[in-house]
Design a protein around this motif. Structure first.
Motif, PDB file in Angstrom:
ATOM      1  N   ASP A 144      41.323  23.088  36.728  1.00  0.00           N
ATOM      2  CA  ASP A 144      42.731  22.876  37.079  1.00  0.00           C
ATOM      3  C   ASP A 144      43.268  21.598  36.445  1.00  0.00           C
ATOM      4  OD1 ASP A 144      42.792  25.177  38.566  1.00  0.00           O
ATOM      5  OD2 ASP A 144      42.282  24.177  40.449  1.00  0.00           O
ATOM      6  N   VAL A 145      42.408  20.582  36.355  1.00  0.00           N
ATOM      7  CA  VAL A 145      42.816  19.334  35.709  1.00  0.00           C
ATOM      8  C   VAL A 145      43.167  19.610  34.242  1.00  0.00           C
ATOM      9  CG1 VAL A 145      42.061  17.045  34.979  1.00  0.00           C
ATOM     10  CG2 VAL A 145      41.425  17.896  37.242  1.00  0.00           C
ATOM     11  N   ALA A 146      42.283  20.343  33.551  1.00  0.00           N
ATOM     12  CA  ALA A 146      42.529  20.662  32.139  1.00  0.00           C
ATOM     13  C   ALA A 146      43.809  21.469  32.004  1.00  0.00           C
ATOM     14  CB  ALA A 146      41.346  21.431  31.557  1.00  0.00           C
ATOM     15  N   TYR A 147      44.007  22.401  32.944  1.00  0.00           N
ATOM     16  CA  TYR A 147      45.222  23.210  32.923  1.00  0.00           C
ATOM     17  C   TYR A 147      46.463  22.324  33.024  1.00  0.00           C
ATOM     18  CZ  TYR A 147      48.847  26.443  34.122  1.00  0.00           C
ATOM     19  OH  TYR A 147      50.009  27.138  34.106  1.00  0.00           O
ATOM     20  N   ALA A 148      46.449  21.370  33.953  1.00  0.00           N
ATOM     21  CA  ALA A 148      47.605  20.489  34.139  1.00  0.00           C
ATOM     22  C   ALA A 148      47.871  19.651  32.885  1.00  0.00           C
ATOM     23  CB  ALA A 148      47.389  19.573  35.339  1.00  0.00           C
ATOM     24  N   PHE A 149      46.807  19.145  32.255  1.00  0.00           N
ATOM     25  CA  PHE A 149      46.991  18.361  31.026  1.00  0.00           C
ATOM     26  C   PHE A 149      47.640  19.214  29.937  1.00  0.00           C
ATOM     27  CE2 PHE A 149      45.305  14.038  30.845  1.00  0.00           C
ATOM     28  CZ  PHE A 149      44.787  13.916  32.112  1.00  0.00           C
ATOM     29  N   ASN A 150      47.173  20.446  29.820  1.00  0.00           N
ATOM     30  CA  ASN A 150      47.688  21.335  28.789  1.00  0.00           C
ATOM     31  C   ASN A 150      49.117  21.770  29.103  1.00  0.00           C
ATOM     32  OD1 ASN A 150      47.329  22.676  26.382  1.00  0.00           O
ATOM     33  ND2 ASN A 150      46.443  24.495  27.331  1.00  0.00           N
TER      34      ASN A 150
ATOM     35  N   ILE B 134      43.224  12.486  28.202  1.00  0.00           N
ATOM     36  CA  ILE B 134      43.359  13.798  27.579  1.00  0.00           C
ATOM     37  C   ILE B 134      42.093  14.234  26.840  1.00  0.00           C
ATOM     38  CG2 ILE B 134      44.484  12.813  25.545  1.00  0.00           C
ATOM     39  CD1 ILE B 134      46.097  15.401  25.299  1.00  0.00           C
ATOM     40  N   ASP B 135      41.316  13.277  26.285  1.00  0.00           N
ATOM     41  CA  ASP B 135      40.124  13.702  25.551  1.00  0.00           C
ATOM     42  C   ASP B 135      39.092  14.340  26.489  1.00  0.00           C
ATOM     43  OD1 ASP B 135      40.205  11.044  26.434  1.00  0.00           O
ATOM     44  OD2 ASP B 135      38.368  10.561  25.355  1.00  0.00           O
TER      45      ASP B 135
ATOM     46  N   ALA C 190      39.972  15.979  29.221  1.00  0.00           N
ATOM     47  CA  ALA C 190      40.578  17.269  29.560  1.00  0.00           C
ATOM     48  C   ALA C 190      40.366  18.272  28.427  1.00  0.00           C
ATOM     49  CB  ALA C 190      42.066  17.094  29.843  1.00  0.00           C
ATOM     50  N   MET C 191      40.463  17.783  27.180  1.00  0.00           N
ATOM     51  CA  MET C 191      40.278  18.650  26.018  1.00  0.00           C
ATOM     52  C   MET C 191      38.855  19.193  25.990  1.00  0.00           C
ATOM     53  SD  MET C 191      41.282  17.659  22.118  1.00  0.00           S
ATOM     54  CE  MET C 191      41.295  18.826  20.759  1.00  0.00           C
TER      55      MET C 191
ATOM     56  N   LEU D   5      38.631  21.917  28.611  1.00  0.00           N
ATOM     57  CA  LEU D   5      39.333  23.117  28.150  1.00  0.00           C
ATOM     58  C   LEU D   5      38.445  23.892  27.177  1.00  0.00           C
ATOM     59  CD1 LEU D   5      42.337  24.185  28.518  1.00  0.00           C
ATOM     60  CD2 LEU D   5      42.697  23.359  26.198  1.00  0.00           C
ATOM     61  N   ASP D   6      37.812  23.158  26.281  1.00  0.00           N
ATOM     62  CA  ASP D   6      36.922  23.756  25.284  1.00  0.00           C
ATOM     63  C   ASP D   6      35.760  24.477  25.966  1.00  0.00           C
ATOM     64  OD1 ASP D   6      36.522  24.062  22.521  1.00  0.00           O
ATOM     65  OD2 ASP D   6      34.871  22.631  22.593  1.00  0.00           O
TER      66      ASP D   6
ATOM     67  N   HIS E 269      36.907  27.687  27.815  1.00  0.00           N
ATOM     68  CA  HIS E 269      37.171  28.782  26.891  1.00  0.00           C
ATOM     69  C   HIS E 269      35.869  29.433  26.455  1.00  0.00           C
ATOM     70  CE1 HIS E 269      41.421  27.487  25.952  1.00  0.00           C
ATOM     71  NE2 HIS E 269      41.493  28.786  26.085  1.00  0.00           N
ATOM     72  N   GLU E 270      34.913  28.578  26.096  1.00  0.00           N
ATOM     73  CA  GLU E 270      33.586  29.027  25.670  1.00  0.00           C
ATOM     74  C   GLU E 270      32.984  29.930  26.753  1.00  0.00           C
ATOM     75  OE1 GLU E 270      32.423  27.716  22.788  1.00  0.00           O
ATOM     76  OE2 GLU E 270      30.539  28.818  22.846  1.00  0.00           O
TER      77      GLU E 270
ATOM     78  N   ILE F 294      46.565  13.861  19.649  1.00  0.00           N
ATOM     79  CA  ILE F 294      45.607  14.754  20.296  1.00  0.00           C
ATOM     80  C   ILE F 294      46.284  15.887  21.060  1.00  0.00           C
ATOM     81  CG2 ILE F 294      45.412  13.243  22.310  1.00  0.00           C
ATOM     82  CD1 ILE F 294      42.509  14.132  22.593  1.00  0.00           C
TER      83      ILE F 294
ATOM     84  N   MET G 194      45.189  19.639  20.798  1.00  0.00           N
ATOM     85  CA  MET G 194      44.761  20.393  21.974  1.00  0.00           C
ATOM     86  C   MET G 194      45.488  21.744  22.026  1.00  0.00           C
ATOM     87  SD  MET G 194      44.676  18.896  25.837  1.00  0.00           S
ATOM     88  CE  MET G 194      43.968  19.758  27.233  1.00  0.00           C
TER      89      MET G 194
END
Lengths: 464, 464
Positions: free
Chosen positions: A234-240, A262-263, A265-266, A269-270, A273-274, B262, B266
């Motif tokens: 959810d954190v990664a989602y919010a950053f994106n 953000i790094d 979070a990135m 996210l990666d 996805h994987e 970034i 992203m």
């Protein structure tokens, strides 16, 4: 300037590849290990980023890996450990001499140590924690007390905060006199007296504002606060979603306890996805090409076993019509086509559904409309491919009614595939089960059973 | 502080969801549109981030969307357009009044305008470019002159550079007097007199260093320069691999022409992943749940058609053994199990291979080892499931030799699936074809053909 030149080989700027590692370097490093030429190995690895050295270790075999690590010895950098794939990381930690490991760990930030330690077995965890100074050890044990995959594990504990009543001038003076600012930070977090965050000021804005401007007047428009127990996905989602660069993390009393950038979070996210890609294909989501043969086989056997059960179920359906097939062997020849086309259409719809759920584009609001739409798509392709297949079967076997049967069966199966492909992920999602993980077997069962049943039952009714 | 309170609803900090959009808001907005209550709609949308408003528009149907946009009228924000899915964006641009569109565009940064304009049809492109001032129009036309999906399209043109001989004090004074710094920047790029970038200094480091320190003494250790023609996928890879925050973009003469941050990287990483997942499932990679029914059906028909051809090929193999099946109908019942298990194992291996190629973990260096490993994994699962299936078939049909035949056929098929699953993506990758896009049909053909052939030919040889 010399430092920079050491970092990038001169051709990196003109060549079309930003990627630093080329096969020649890997081969040269292997040769240096082969002949035991330590100086040559150091010269080769010195200009490389830790991430590239980790890639070299991942690409060579376990025997060479061991020899390389032993030859590299005390030059081994903590950041290389951070960058390594989990399975290889454990292997290398067990090869490293204790004092080299201790040295490597001491270079790292606390969040990187947490990231390494959390994946290890108990004895290896202890071995690493023992090497740390007391203060670091306590900080890391505190981070490990947050749930796995939570914002608390992801955050850096070092924050840069300022009281809400400060001016730009006061903040700049504070920053210029601060002893130990974090290596990377992008915002000054404005806090109230209870350490509750009120907003972010970017460093660029701070730089370009007059000294007497109040900090609270130059807050960033977009501001998100992350609870420490928040799931990292959810954190990664919010950053994106909100294009965040950094966000303060708060405890249950709304006090700032850390910051996520953000790094981080990135990277999450990666990973997510994987995970989705591998789960959709029925591969255990921790697998990578550096797993051992046995653990790879085990990671895939689960899904193969589930698939075996659904395949047997489909065969039971065929068995019901064994007599029909016995009277017309063309049915056995054609039936896999109906099932295979259904399986593919089901997988397509399911993948779109799983992605839409993950990106929150598919919600209760538009669910009914999306289901209707998918069924229409299934009907259109069902009519199209039913017609094509009817022609093919008609010419192949010269039985007009067989052509009609396969055409109609295709249409039924395509519609069932669309319905299963969209409804099953939605139902799993609502039940709190990851649709990427569990949809596949259910969708395949639906398409196989409907495909064989529609085709064979129609055939036994119309043709015999 | 009031600004902040408007940004986040008070419960956002305590609730477990960082996501700002809840179904109630969507329903309330729809109701406001229904009754034509403009003030209510404005009140509802005002606290929302543009990304959330875009999500609302994506979740409702085309009729409501049109009405909402018309009611929202001149409050419509350019950033909402940036956040919208491509297919819906075109629809909304055609609904917006020219003066509202012009206003919305004027608020955006040039890289966001490029992002919107590049996807549009010629007449819509013209309509937007006509609304811009001459300077913006020229800048955007220049960006559009870079190839699609290149660093040139991705970069921001606004950079913050400093001559290499400057001190911290000189740089700070320059920044504090600069008129138009970019809204977001993280580094000062140090350049030589020819505008060639030499290194990055983070704003944090600049803040915490003494005024008389030379800028070139506090350069960041990791520094990557991106050629303007670089593919955006490679750019995203570099950001992820080297944990970059921002990187200067250079033209053919190595001069700084822009900067990539970034958050752009992203977004690209996110798109590329989406593309991979959809391509692996045989869905046209531009599809989303907001496509029209016809374009969705078309986007899936291509892969279904290819699958039809491979399924017919597999049926031709079955047809060769029609006489064998005629003599023993149990073969027709069991043969889909062999093919289905092969197809699944092939997809598993293929997915791991495609991911490893994308993350550059699978290279010429370790190719042979990985192929050997996959075959071993296939052999292990082949023996395991061959044995299980032999037991099942033996009990089911009471024919011991049938049990042996299906067991051996399973083993062969699993090994072929492993070999096909790893070798086909590698071959496609070497031929310059995206393995995510094209591997599926080939792997399925291999597993189906080998599965049916191994089972039926063994059966006709051993059993009849």
């Amino acid at each position: 300037m010399t430092e920079i030149e050491e970092q990038i080989p001169p051709e990196a700027e003109t060549e079309e590849d930003v990627y630093g590692l080329d096969p020649k370097t890997v081969a040269a490093a292997l040769y240096a290990v082969e002949v035991g030429d330590r100086q040559r190995l150091l010269d080769l690895l010195e200009p490389l980023h830790a991430a590239d050295i980790a890639d070299i270790l991942e690409q060579i075999n376990a025997y060479d890996r061991r020899r390389l690590v032993l030859l590299y010895d005390r030059e081994f950098d903590g950041e290389i450990l951070s960058e390594l794939d989990e399975s290889i990381r454990e292997e290398i930690i067990s090869v490293l001499k204790p004092q080299v490991l201790a040295e490597a760990m001491r270079e790292l930030d606390s969040d990187d140590i947490v990231d390494i330690v959390e994946d290890l077995d108990e004895p290896q965890q202890e071995a690493i924690l023992d090497q740390l100074e007391d203060a670091d050890r306590v900080a890391i044990e505190q981070s490990l007390s947050y749930p796995e995959f939570s914002a608390g594990r992801l955050m850096q504990r070092e924050t840069v905060c300022a009281p809400e009543h400060w001016t730009v001038g006061e903040t700049i003076d504070f920053l210029r006199n601060a002893e130990d600012l974090p290596a990377q930070f992008y915002h000054v977090i404005l806090v109230d007296p209870r350490m509750k965050p009120i907003g972010n000021v970017t460093l660029g804005k701070l730089m370009s504002s007059r000294r007497d401007v109040a900090m609270k007047d130059i807050l960033e428009e977009v501001f998100q606060v992350i609870p420490v127990s928040q799931d990292e996905g959810d954190v990664a989602y919010a950053f994106n979603q909100y294009h965040l660069i950094s966000a303060p993390v708060v405890d249950e009393d709304d006090r700032v306890v850390g910051v996520i950038t953000i790094d981080d979070a990135m990277a999450v996210l990666d990973e997510e996805h994987e995970e989705d890609i591998l789960r959709l294909a029925g591969v255990s989501d921790e697998s990578s090409i550096s797993d051992t043969i046995l653990s790879a086989a085990r990671g895939r056997a689960t899904w193969l076993f589930v698939n075996l059960l659904t395949a047997i179920l489909a065969s039971l359906v065929i068995d019901v019509f064994a007599e029909t097939i016995d009277q017309m062997v063309a049915l056995a020849v054609l039936m896999p086509i109906v099932a295979s086309m259904g399986g593919n259409a089901g997988t397509q719809t399911m993948t779109v559904a799983v992605r839409s759920l993950a990106t929150r584009d598919l919600t209760a609001q538009n669910a009914l409309r999306v289901v209707r739409r998918e069924i229409s798509v299934g009907a259109i392709n069902g009519i199209l491919f039913g017609f094509i297949m009817a022609l093919v079967a008609g010419f192949w076997f010269g039985t007009p009614m067989l052509a009609v049967v396969i055409g109609v069966a295709m249409l039924f199966t395509q519609i069932a595939a669309a319905l299963g492909g969209i409804a099953i992920p939605m139902a799993l999602d609502r039940a709190g089960i990851d649709p990427a993980l569990a949809s596949g077997p259910f969708v395949t069962t639906v398409t196989d059973v409907v495909g064989f049943f529609a085709f064979l039952s129609l055939a036994s009714w119309v043709l015999l």
